[in-house]
Design an enzyme around this catalytic site. Structure first.
Site, PDB file in Angstrom:
ATOM      1  N   TYR A  73       0.847  -1.227   0.038  1.00 48.53           N
ATOM      2  CA  TYR A  73      -0.047  -0.019   0.056  1.00 48.53           C
ATOM      3  C   TYR A  73       1.012   1.463   0.185  1.00 48.53           C
ATOM      4  O   TYR A  73       1.911   1.435   0.904  1.00 48.53           O
ATOM      5  CB  TYR A  73      -0.815  -0.039   1.247  1.00 48.53           C
ATOM      6  CG  TYR A  73      -2.358   0.709   1.221  1.00 48.53           C
ATOM      7  CD1 TYR A  73      -3.539  -0.062   0.825  1.00 48.53           C
ATOM      8  CD2 TYR A  73      -2.250   2.004   0.999  1.00 48.53           C
ATOM      9  CE1 TYR A  73      -4.582   0.869   0.842  1.00 48.53           C
ATOM     10  CE2 TYR A  73      -3.338   2.621   0.724  1.00 48.53           C
ATOM     11  CZ  TYR A  73      -4.773   2.152   0.577  1.00 48.53           C
ATOM     12  OH  TYR A  73      -5.964   2.618   0.068  1.00 48.53           O
ATOM     13  N   SER A  74       0.747   2.220  -0.980  1.00 43.94           N
ATOM     14  CA  SER A  74       1.354   3.471  -1.060  1.00 43.94           C
ATOM     15  C   SER A  74       2.962   3.103  -1.192  1.00 43.94           C
ATOM     16  O   SER A  74       3.369   2.319  -2.160  1.00 43.94           O
ATOM     17  CB  SER A  74       0.912   4.242  -0.053  1.00 43.94           C
ATOM     18  OG  SER A  74       1.495   5.715  -0.226  1.00 43.94           O
ATOM     19  N   GLN A  75       3.598   3.759  -0.088  1.00 37.63           N
ATOM     20  CA  GLN A  75       5.208   3.085  -0.378  1.00 37.63           C
ATOM     21  C   GLN A  75       5.419   1.719   0.106  1.00 37.63           C
ATOM     22  O   GLN A  75       6.372   1.451  -0.629  1.00 37.63           O
ATOM     23  CB  GLN A  75       5.841   4.071   0.936  1.00 37.63           C
ATOM     24  CG  GLN A  75       7.391   3.911   0.925  1.00 37.63           C
ATOM     25  CD  GLN A  75       8.131   4.494   1.964  1.00 37.63           C
ATOM     26  OE1 GLN A  75       9.274   4.342   2.188  1.00 37.63           O
ATOM     27  NE2 GLN A  75       7.374   5.455   2.741  1.00 37.63           N
TER      28      GLN A  75
ATOM     29  N   MET B  42      -1.576  -1.023  -4.285  1.00 33.52           N
ATOM     30  CA  MET B  42      -2.417   0.071  -4.063  1.00 33.52           C
ATOM     31  C   MET B  42      -1.991   1.506  -3.938  1.00 33.52           C
ATOM     32  O   MET B  42      -1.244   1.500  -2.978  1.00 33.52           O
ATOM     33  CB  MET B  42      -3.495  -0.395  -3.077  1.00 33.52           C
ATOM     34  CG  MET B  42      -4.322  -1.437  -3.473  1.00 33.52           C
ATOM     35  SD  MET B  42      -5.360  -2.122  -2.067  1.00 33.52           S
ATOM     36  CE  MET B  42      -6.465  -3.250  -3.030  1.00 33.52           C
TER      37      MET B  42
END
Length: 302
Positions: free
Chosen positions: A120-122, A162
């Site tokens: 997720y993200s990073q 994501m």
């Protein structure tokens, strides 16, 4: 500190004493390894644990009894005091290395286990870097080689990204409404050698994986696309990948999507995390295993 081989030898000796018959070492190893193992990686500034990747990680665990999981231990920082002031670039470099080490090490120990990545993200960025290679020059990674071994790449059956800052419009695995790119986008024409294993979710209003201005969109992919991601993961896993209820190793606790890291219990299970910078979970391993340092950010019960 005993090696995996020494631990296996001890187990075989105990089995021989108990039964009076020789035991096949390969059989013992297979019985200890799960059919499916999920790696989760959290977003920036979230305390150690799964962060928002927990939504999809939990869906996989619920759909496939016997599945085990672990969160990548890395800074997940962007210069904030709450995560030690580590720069985003250093966090990505450390996270990419930690992800590659964790995946490679697990595959070496359990070569028949099917692996799933949920970032997720990073957290998506570090899995993107680890699985696809190509470097990440914006964050200081100049080596373009895929850091996973060939065997580990083969074992990875599905990867869910994501809110990935490396997103760029036109990649074959993109899902969502974004038609531009993230703040650390892949170059135009980039080709990931594992493209068929990936789904990357990003919507236009997201300011991190796209060029929007609504941070709430960035946090909503688990709810919006979780079931769709699970369906893709299920389609990627082999028909023999799932175990029936009650069969094989099980995760000692379900990951949570709260902002604080979750502890699996007073002692960690075989293959679980037991240390690393930022780790707040158990540091003692269950009987028969020891905590072995894999990297600065990751230690594992082996």
């Amino acid at each position: 500190m005993p090696s995996v081989k020494e631990t296996l030898t001890l187990l075989l000796s105990q089995a021989f004493l108990a039964t009076g018959s020789p035991v096949d070492g390969e059989t013992v190893v297979k019985r200890q390894c799960p059919a499916i193992h999920v790696f989760g990686a959290r977003e920036t500034t979230v305390s150690q644990g799964y962060g928002s990747s927990a939504t999809v990680v939990n869906l996989v665990i619920q759909a496939h009894p016997g599945t085990t999981s672990e969160a990548i231990v890395y800074p997940a920082c962007g210069g904030q005091a709450s995560c030690g002031g580590i720069s985003y670039a250093n966090s990505v470099v450390n996270g990419t290395n930690a992800a590659a080490a964790a995946i490679n090490n697990f595959h070496n120990s359990c070569p028949d286990t099917q692996l799933v990545l949920v970032g997720y993200s990073q957290g998506a960025q570090i899995f993107d870097n680890a699985l696809c290679g190509g470097g990440d020059p914006g964050e200081g990674i100049t080596n373009t080689a895929v850091p996973l071994t060939a065997g580990a790449v083969s074992a990875v059956k599905a990867a869910i990204f994501m809110g990935d800052p490396r997103n760029i419009h036109g990649l074959p695995y993109n899902v969502g409404t974004c038609t531009t790119q993230g703040f650390d986008a892949r170059p135009a024409g980039f080709v990931c050698p594992s493209a068929s294993k990936i789904k990357s979710y990003c919507d236009a209003a997201d300011p991190y994986c796209c060029t929007g201005n609504d941070p709430n969109v960035h946090q909503g992919y688990g709810q919006e696309y979780g079931q769709q991601a699970l369906a893709f993961i299920n389609s990627q896993l082999s028909s023999g990948g799932s175990q029936p209820p009650g069969g094989g190793p099980t995760s000692t606790s379900r990951p949570t999507s709260t902002r604080t890291g979750s502890s699996p219990g007073p002692t960690q299970t075989h293959w679980g995390q037991c240390g690393g910078q930022g780790w707040t979970g158990p540091t003692q391993c269950e009987s028969g295993t020891t905590c072995q340092v894999i990297s600065q950010w990751y230690s594992q019960c082996l």
